[in-house]
Design a protein around this motif. Structure first.
Motif, short mmCIF file in Angstrom:
data_model
loop_
_atom_site.label_atom_id
_atom_site.label_comp_id
_atom_site.label_asym_id
_atom_site.label_seq_id
_atom_site.Cartn_x
_atom_site.Cartn_y
_atom_site.Cartn_z
N GLN A 51 0.80 -1.23 0.00
CA GLN A 51 0.00 0.00 0.00
C GLN A 51 0.83 1.27 0.00
O GLN A 51 0.28 2.36 0.03
N GLY A 52 2.13 1.18 -0.02
CA GLY A 52 2.95 2.38 -0.02
C GLY A 52 3.26 2.91 1.37
O GLY A 52 3.76 4.00 1.50
N TYR A 53 2.94 2.19 2.41
CA TYR A 53 3.33 2.58 3.76
C TYR A 53 3.62 1.33 4.56
O TYR A 53 3.26 0.22 4.15
N ARG A 54 4.29 1.49 5.67
CA ARG A 54 4.69 0.36 6.50
C ARG A 54 4.38 0.67 7.96
O ARG A 54 4.57 1.78 8.42
N TYR A 55 3.97 -0.36 8.66
CA TYR A 55 3.80 -0.28 10.11
C TYR A 55 4.94 -1.07 10.74
O TYR A 55 5.29 -2.15 10.26
N TYR A 56 5.52 -0.53 11.81
CA TYR A 56 6.64 -1.16 12.47
C TYR A 56 6.40 -1.25 13.97
O TYR A 56 5.88 -0.31 14.59
N LEU A 57 6.82 -2.37 14.54
CA LEU A 57 6.99 -2.47 15.98
C LEU A 57 8.41 -2.00 16.24
O LEU A 57 9.35 -2.47 15.60
N ARG A 58 8.53 -1.06 17.14
CA ARG A 58 9.84 -0.47 17.41
C ARG A 58 10.12 -0.59 18.91
O ARG A 58 9.27 -0.23 19.73
N ILE A 59 11.30 -1.11 19.23
CA ILE A 59 11.71 -1.23 20.64
C ILE A 59 12.96 -0.38 20.84
O ILE A 59 14.01 -0.67 20.26
N PRO A 60 12.85 0.66 21.67
CA PRO A 60 14.03 1.47 21.95
C PRO A 60 15.08 0.65 22.70
O PRO A 60 14.74 -0.21 23.52
N VAL A 61 16.34 0.92 22.41
CA VAL A 61 17.45 0.27 23.11
C VAL A 61 18.44 1.36 23.53
O VAL A 61 18.78 2.23 22.74
N TYR A 62 18.83 1.31 24.81
CA TYR A 62 19.72 2.31 25.39
C TYR A 62 20.99 1.63 25.88
O TYR A 62 20.92 0.57 26.54
N VAL A 63 22.13 2.23 25.60
CA VAL A 63 23.39 1.67 26.06
C VAL A 63 23.62 2.10 27.50
O VAL A 63 23.56 3.29 27.83
N VAL A 64 23.87 1.12 28.36
CA VAL A 64 24.16 1.38 29.77
C VAL A 64 25.66 1.44 29.98
O VAL A 64 26.17 2.27 30.74
N LYS A 65 26.39 0.56 29.28
CA LYS A 65 27.85 0.52 29.40
C LYS A 65 28.43 0.07 28.06
O LYS A 65 27.97 -0.91 27.49
N GLY A 66 29.42 0.80 27.56
CA GLY A 66 30.03 0.47 26.29
C GLY A 66 29.44 1.30 25.16
O GLY A 66 28.93 2.40 25.40
N GLU A 67 29.48 0.76 23.95
CA GLU A 67 28.96 1.44 22.78
C GLU A 67 28.10 0.49 21.96
O GLU A 67 28.38 -0.72 21.89
N MET A 68 27.07 1.03 21.34
CA MET A 68 26.15 0.24 20.52
C MET A 68 26.94 -0.59 19.52
O MET A 68 27.92 -0.14 18.96
N GLN A 69 26.50 -1.78 19.31
CA GLN A 69 27.03 -2.79 18.40
C GLN A 69 28.28 -3.49 18.92
O GLN A 69 28.80 -4.37 18.25
N GLU A 70 28.77 -3.14 20.10
CA GLU A 70 29.81 -3.94 20.73
C GLU A 70 29.12 -5.13 21.38
O GLU A 70 28.17 -4.95 22.16
N LYS A 71 29.54 -6.34 21.09
CA LYS A 71 28.87 -7.53 21.61
C LYS A 71 28.74 -7.53 23.13
O LYS A 71 27.75 -7.97 23.67
N ASP A 72 29.75 -7.00 23.83
CA ASP A 72 29.71 -7.03 25.29
C ASP A 72 29.16 -5.75 25.92
O ASP A 72 29.12 -5.63 27.14
N ALA A 73 28.72 -4.79 25.11
CA ALA A 73 28.08 -3.59 25.66
C ALA A 73 26.81 -4.00 26.40
O ALA A 73 26.10 -4.92 25.98
N ILE A 74 26.53 -3.33 27.50
CA ILE A 74 25.30 -3.60 28.26
C ILE A 74 24.23 -2.63 27.75
O ILE A 74 24.44 -1.42 27.71
N VAL A 75 23.08 -3.20 27.36
CA VAL A 75 21.98 -2.39 26.83
C VAL A 75 20.69 -2.69 27.60
O VAL A 75 20.54 -3.74 28.22
N ARG A 76 19.77 -1.73 27.55
CA ARG A 76 18.47 -1.85 28.23
C ARG A 76 17.38 -1.51 27.23
O ARG A 76 17.49 -0.55 26.46
N LEU A 77 16.31 -2.29 27.25
CA LEU A 77 15.17 -2.03 26.35
C LEU A 77 14.21 -1.03 26.96
O LEU A 77 14.00 -1.01 28.18
#
Length: 148
Positions: A51-77
């Motif tokens: 139809q020319g548009y998309r609906y998405y489920l989106r879950i915010p993710v916040y870095v608690v320790k480290g940096e995004m995309q580092e496997k050992d970074a601690i993140v919170r939803l």
């Protein structure tokens, strides 16, 4: 935007590697525009529509320790929500004409959305996916806390 209230995933904290192991097999991706401090895991809800548009489920993710995309970074939803993202399927009438403007203005203007019209179908799908993720997280917590 339609928030998914009372979700057990809100506040869940683990490593980025574990989070992606839980979410990626369910069809989530780390959406573009993430920073080293936060981002969004996105899951399309209307994969069969054209139809020319998309609906998405989106879950915010916040870095608690480290940096995004580092496997050992601690993140919170954060609190999951549904968004409606419309995009143009034809030429952008507001785009400039010419070679220089095509190099500079390569993206069309977004279409306005009416988030109040996010229907029950998309809300229901989002809640089903969130319930599945809640179950995966509970299973992960049980497995990781049991003695080996």
């Amino acid at each position: 935007m339609l928030t998914i209230d009372s979700s057990k995933i809100e506040g869940f904290q683990t490593s980025f590697g574990t989070m992606t192991d839980l979410l990626y097999p369910e069809g989530f991706v780390l959406g573009g525009g993430w920073t080293y401090e936060h981002g969004y895991f996105d899951h399309p809800l209307d994969w069969e529509n054209e139809q020319g548009y998309r609906y998405y489920l989106r879950i915010p993710v916040y870095v608690v320790k480290g940096e995004m995309q580092e496997k050992d970074a601690i993140v919170r939803l954060g609190k999951p929500f549904v968004i409606k993202h419309e995009f143009r399927t034809k030429n952008d009438p507001s785009a400039d004409i010419g070679v220089v403007s095509s190099l500079v203005n390569q993206f069309s203007e977004p279409l306005p959305t009416d988030d109040a019209k996010i229907g029950e179908e998309w809300s229901s799908r989002a809640r089903q996916i969130v319930a599945k993720i809640e179950n995966k997280i509970e299973t992960h917590l049980l497995e990781s806390s049991s003695p080996k």
